[in-house]
Every structure is written in C-alpha cells, then in structure tokens.
Design a protein around this motif. Structure first.
Motif, short mmCIF file in Angstrom:
data_model
loop_
_atom_site.label_atom_id
_atom_site.label_comp_id
_atom_site.label_asym_id
_atom_site.label_seq_id
_atom_site.Cartn_x
_atom_site.Cartn_y
_atom_site.Cartn_z
N THR A 296 11.68 47.91 23.75
CA THR A 296 10.27 48.28 23.61
C THR A 296 9.43 47.75 24.76
O THR A 296 8.57 48.45 25.30
CB THR A 296 9.72 47.75 22.28
N THR A 297 9.65 46.50 25.13
CA THR A 297 8.78 45.85 26.11
C THR A 297 9.36 45.80 27.52
O THR A 297 8.60 45.65 28.49
CB THR A 297 8.49 44.41 25.67
N GLY A 298 10.69 45.89 27.63
CA GLY A 298 11.31 45.69 28.92
C GLY A 298 11.23 44.25 29.38
O GLY A 298 11.40 43.95 30.57
N GLY A 299 10.97 43.34 28.43
CA GLY A 299 10.77 41.93 28.76
C GLY A 299 12.06 41.15 28.87
O GLY A 299 13.16 41.66 28.59
N ALA A 300 11.91 39.87 29.25
CA ALA A 300 13.05 38.98 29.42
C ALA A 300 13.63 38.58 28.08
O ALA A 300 12.97 38.66 27.03
CB ALA A 300 12.64 37.75 30.22
N ILE A 301 14.86 38.08 28.10
CA ILE A 301 15.58 37.73 26.88
C ILE A 301 14.90 36.58 26.14
O ILE A 301 14.78 36.60 24.91
CB ILE A 301 17.06 37.38 27.19
N LEU A 302 14.41 35.56 26.87
CA LEU A 302 13.80 34.42 26.21
C LEU A 302 12.50 34.82 25.51
O LEU A 302 12.24 34.40 24.38
CB LEU A 302 13.53 33.30 27.22
N ALA A 303 11.68 35.64 26.18
CA ALA A 303 10.44 36.10 25.55
C ALA A 303 10.74 36.97 24.34
O ALA A 303 10.03 36.90 23.31
CB ALA A 303 9.61 36.86 26.56
N SER A 304 11.78 37.76 24.40
CA SER A 304 12.15 38.61 23.27
C SER A 304 12.65 37.77 22.10
O SER A 304 12.36 38.07 20.93
CB SER A 304 13.23 39.61 23.70
N ARG A 305 13.39 36.72 22.39
CA ARG A 305 13.85 35.82 21.33
C ARG A 305 12.67 35.13 20.66
O ARG A 305 12.63 34.97 19.44
CB ARG A 305 14.83 34.79 21.90
N SER A 306 11.71 34.69 21.47
CA SER A 306 10.52 34.05 20.90
C SER A 306 9.78 35.00 19.98
O SER A 306 9.33 34.62 18.90
CB SER A 306 9.61 33.58 22.04
N CYS A 307 9.64 36.24 20.41
CA CYS A 307 8.96 37.24 19.60
C CYS A 307 9.71 37.50 18.30
O CYS A 307 9.11 37.58 17.22
CB CYS A 307 8.81 38.53 20.41
N ALA A 308 11.03 37.59 18.37
CA ALA A 308 11.84 37.85 17.18
C ALA A 308 11.78 36.71 16.18
O ALA A 308 11.97 36.91 14.97
CB ALA A 308 13.29 38.12 17.58
N LEU A 356 5.48 53.03 20.13
CA LEU A 356 4.37 53.15 21.07
C LEU A 356 4.51 52.22 22.28
O LEU A 356 3.66 52.23 23.17
CB LEU A 356 3.04 52.87 20.35
N GLY A 357 5.56 51.38 22.28
CA GLY A 357 5.79 50.49 23.41
C GLY A 357 4.80 49.34 23.49
O GLY A 357 4.36 48.96 24.59
N SER A 358 4.43 48.77 22.35
CA SER A 358 3.46 47.67 22.31
C SER A 358 4.01 46.40 22.94
O SER A 358 5.22 46.27 23.17
CB SER A 358 3.04 47.42 20.86
N GLY A 359 3.13 45.43 23.15
CA GLY A 359 3.51 44.17 23.77
C GLY A 359 4.05 43.16 22.77
O GLY A 359 4.14 43.42 21.57
N PHE A 360 4.36 41.97 23.30
CA PHE A 360 4.97 40.93 22.47
C PHE A 360 4.06 40.49 21.33
O PHE A 360 4.53 40.23 20.22
CB PHE A 360 5.32 39.72 23.34
N ASP A 361 2.75 40.37 21.58
CA ASP A 361 1.84 39.87 20.56
C ASP A 361 1.81 40.79 19.34
O ASP A 361 1.92 40.32 18.20
CB ASP A 361 0.43 39.73 21.14
N ILE A 362 1.67 42.08 19.58
CA ILE A 362 1.60 43.02 18.46
C ILE A 362 2.95 43.12 17.76
O ILE A 362 3.03 43.18 16.53
CB ILE A 362 1.15 44.41 18.97
N LEU A 363 4.04 43.11 18.52
CA LEU A 363 5.37 43.14 17.91
C LEU A 363 5.62 41.89 17.08
O LEU A 363 6.17 41.97 15.97
CB LEU A 363 6.44 43.27 19.00
N GLY A 364 5.22 40.74 17.60
CA GLY A 364 5.40 39.50 16.85
C GLY A 364 4.62 39.51 15.55
O GLY A 364 5.12 39.07 14.51
N PHE A 365 3.37 40.01 15.61
CA PHE A 365 2.54 40.08 14.41
C PHE A 365 3.13 41.03 13.38
O PHE A 365 3.21 40.70 12.19
CB PHE A 365 1.12 40.52 14.79
N SER A 366 3.56 42.21 13.82
CA SER A 366 4.14 43.17 12.89
C SER A 366 5.47 42.66 12.33
O SER A 366 5.78 42.87 11.15
CB SER A 366 4.33 44.53 13.56
N GLY A 367 6.25 41.97 13.16
CA GLY A 367 7.49 41.38 12.68
C GLY A 367 7.24 40.30 11.65
O GLY A 367 7.97 40.19 10.65
#
Length: 463
Positions: A296-308, A356-367
C-alpha cells in the motif's frame, strides 16, 4: 507475528500497554478488596475468596507465559538455525511443527480439563513445555529442534482453556465478562511486549540460557499448580467424575461436545462468529499485515512493522474495553450484533484505506480499530459460551472452538496466499498485488459477514 525489537514506535506502544496492564491489576485489586473485606464474611469465606483471586491471577499469568513461550521461536529459532547451518526452508518446517501439535491438542486438553480439572491439566501441560525448553536449550540437530518445537505446541495449548474454565467455575456471571477481558488483554500482551525482552535476553544469556530460564519458570508454575490442585473447583464438586480417562471416553466426550454445539443454535452462532472473526484477524495480524502495508505505502520494512503493531495494540486493548461493555449488556442480542457490525465496518475501513494507498498513520489507525473491535467482540463471545454451555462440558466446547479457529486459520492463510499467487507481483519492488489482497480478504469478509448475519436469526444469547 511481525514485530521488530529495534524501532522506537514499538517501545512507545509497549509503554502504553504497561499503563493499561497496571490499571487492570489495580482494578483487580479493588475488586479483591471489595469482595474479601466485607465485615459479614466469615474468616473462612474471606480466605476462600482470597485464594480464588490468587489462583485467577496465577492462571492468567500462565496464559501470558504460554504466549511468551509460543512466540519465543520467532526470536530464538532463526539465530539457532543459523548457528547450526540449517536452511531457511528447514527453519520454516521446524517452526510449523509447533503449530500442528498446538492446534490439534486443543480438543485433547479441553476434554482432559473437564475430567481432571484446570489445575492438574495446566500443571501437566506446563511441565511438558518445560521439558521442551530443556530439549531446545541443548538442541544441536534439526531432529532435536523439531522434537522440542512439537512438545512446546503440545504443552502450551491448554493454558487458555484452563483459565477460562477456572474462571467460569469460580466467579459469578456478573464478574465473568470483565474477567474474560482481563484474561485476553493480559494473555495476549505476551505476544507483543515480549519480543524486545526476549531479544535482549538472547544477547545477554545466549540461546541455551534463555531456554533454560523459560523452562525453569514453566516448571515452577506447573509444579505449583499440581501441588495446589486440591483447590480445583472440579474436585470440590460432589458429582465429580471418578471414571478413568480412556480413548473411547475421549472420543465420546468430543462427540458430546459437538452435539451440544450443534444442538443449540445460539451457541453454534457464537462459535461461528468467534471462529471466523478470530481466523480473519489472525490471518491479517500474523501473516499478511506487514507485506500488505508495504504494498500500500511502498515503505520500508521497519516502518511497515511499526504500523502493523497497532493491530496488535487494538487486540490487547479491545478485550479490556469489551469487559466493561459486556458487564453492562450481558447477553443482549442487540449489543452483540452492534459489536459484530463494528468489526465488519472496521475491516471495510482497513480495506478501503489500503485500496486508496493511504499512509502509515491512517493505516495504523484503521488497523488499531480492526484489532480493537475484534478483541471487544471476543469478550462477548466468551461470555455467551459460558452462559450457553453446561458447566460439565465447558472445557470440551472451548477445545473444539480453538480447533475450529485453527482449522479456519489454516484455510484462510492458505487461501489468501493462493489468490495472491494468481496476480503478478510488482516487477520492480516485488510486492504482492493490491488486487490480490482485496479479493482474498474480500472473500474472508463475506464468510465473516455471513456468520454475523446469523445473529439476526437468534432470539437471545442469554442462558
């Protein structure tokens, strides 16, 4: 689970867990003082209440500890395999041995707990887990690692059934729902807050040292439960079952548990909602969350882990809130339906912001919302199972429930993987297709939504 022990956001989340855990223990202490300090209680009654609360805390700690041991392989197995020169595919196979025995043995321990009681069942299983830790501490071949992992799965699957069974047999209906929330919150916290401490312990004491300590603690808790088994509510019942366990009785008990579930439509609906919603959130949380966030974000692995990690935060805090809610609404069909609708809506939000390709903040909140509402709904389901199940068969029904959850989890994880393979990955980044995620989890949401729809066909979930 996808967590990392070297990124700051996880530490912030863990700090929040600590505050909530501290508050929950303070609440338990208040409840204990409230019901053990009444002047009209005799000294004997007061001592009995104190023991009930003490053993409740002990069983809850055992459940937390079982989750800690369950995820120890995530931290310890890769470096152990690396030191022995074991391939990645072999590591995956050895790790999976845990989950086969873990899933299948739920029904076994549930039936045993109904016959022998929570104390003896949990004590024996923790001693098995301690033996598994001792084997893993000295493991130097794939065979010994595999034996240790398989025994770990066998020994750790009884804790949830035992703490739920003990709580149902010991505390009143008014208190049960809140305590279920505390059990799930504290127990599941072990899967979140333990990664960094285990990693630090591994650096300080080495693989053998960590497994030895884990085994010793499991042995102490297990032995203490066996010593204190005279306080088990099942042994105090006048109509306790003195007949010995046998294969024929084990099979008969499973059949009786299945008949009880199928013979009560409200209970069957509760089981189906718990199975589908638990398998759904576990498929996201434990397998695809990080990679989906990367897609969704094309972000780095560490940032994605933090979001998850925020999904897990919701899974921990949801049951805590759910305990208060269910305590007020009890077996209300309307309240249960609203909870499940919120679960479904939170899933739709997650899928929409992902699409919709949202960012980490919105994904983290929805998660977080997805995990939160799922966790809160689990408390209602647990409370309904206690109300709708004959006390003699509580352990067997919970065992069958967990077996079904595990079975659906395997199907959901395999099914989503199969669908993702139908769509080509991004040629540059290598990320899976967003379309594959949307279709795969869309099918899961249809299955989950159908189980929620069945709630409307039920008159009541009260006993």
């Amino acid at each position: 689970m996808f967590y990392n022990n070297d990124h700051v956001p996880a530490e912030e989340i863990n700090g929040g867990y600590c505050h909530v855990l501290l508050y929950s223990f303070c609440f338990l202490h208040r409840e204990y003082l409230l019901f053990s300090g009444f002047p009209f209680l005799s000294l004997r009654s007061s001592q009995k209440i104190k023991k009930s609360w003490f053993f409740f805390i002990l069983f809850t700690i055992a459940f937390l500890y079982s989750n800690l041991l369950r995820i120890s392989g995530v931290v310890i197995l890769p470096p152990l395999a690396e030191s022995l020169g074991i391939s990645a595919s072999m590591v995956g196979f050895l790790s999976s041995l845990f989950f086969y025995t873990y899933g299948v043995s739920f029904v076994f321990w549930g039936t045993v707990a109904d016959r022998l009681g929570s104390f003896k069942t949990c004590g024996i299983s923790l001693i098995i887990a301690a033996a598994a830790s001792a084997i893993l501490a000295q493991a130097d071949t794939p065979l010994t690692i595999g034996i240790g992992r398989a025994l770990s799965g066998l020994g750790l699957s009884s804790a949830f059934t035992c703490v739920m069974l003990y709580t149902a047999q010991t505390f009143s209906r008014e208190r049960y729902s809140f305590l279920v929330g505390i059990i799930m919150m504290i127990g599941h916290s072990g899967t979140v807050i333990a990664i960094a401490p285990l990693g630090a312990a591994l650096d300080a004491a080495g693989i053998a040292g960590v497994f030895n300590v884990l085994g010793i603690v499991a042995l102490i808790i297990g032995a203490f439960m066996l010593i204190c088994r005279k306080y088990d509510p099942i042994l105090l019942e006048e109509k306790k079952d003195e007949k010995p366990l046998s294969l024929s009785r084990f099979v008969s008990d499973i059949k009786c548990g299945a008949i009880i579930i199928c013979g009560s439509f409200p209970l069957l609906v509760v089981i189906l909602t718990w199975v589908t919603s638990s398998a759904s959130i576990s498929t996201l949380q434990g397998l695809w969350a990080v990679s989906w966030i990367q897609t969704t974000t094309g972000g780095a692995i560490l940032a994605s882990r933090s979001c998850a990690t925020w999904i897990s935060a919701g899974m921990v805090l949801g049951p805590f809130a759910g305990g208060f809610i269910v305590r007020r609404v009890a077996g209300s069909k309307k309240a249960f339906l609203i909870m499940c609708i919120l679960v479904e809506l939170s899933w739709m939000l997650w899928m929409t912001v992902s699409f919709l390709g949202s960012g980490f903040d919105i994904l983290g909140f929805s998660g977080f919302l997805t995990g939160f509402f799922s966790g809160a709904a689990f408390v209602f389901m647990g409370n309904s199972i206690r109300d709708l199940t004959p006390s003699k068969w509580t352990g067997t029904v919970i065992g069958l429930l967990n077996l079904l959850i595990y079975g659906f989890l395997i199907v959901f994880q395999w099914g989503t993987g199969f669908i993702l393979d139908l769509f080509p990955a991004d040629p540059v980044s290598g990320y899976y297709s967003q379309t594959g995620y949307q279709i795969g989890f869309g099918i899961i949401l249809i299955i989950q939504g159908f189980s929620f729809y069945l709630i409307t066909k039920t008159r009541s979930f009260a006993s």
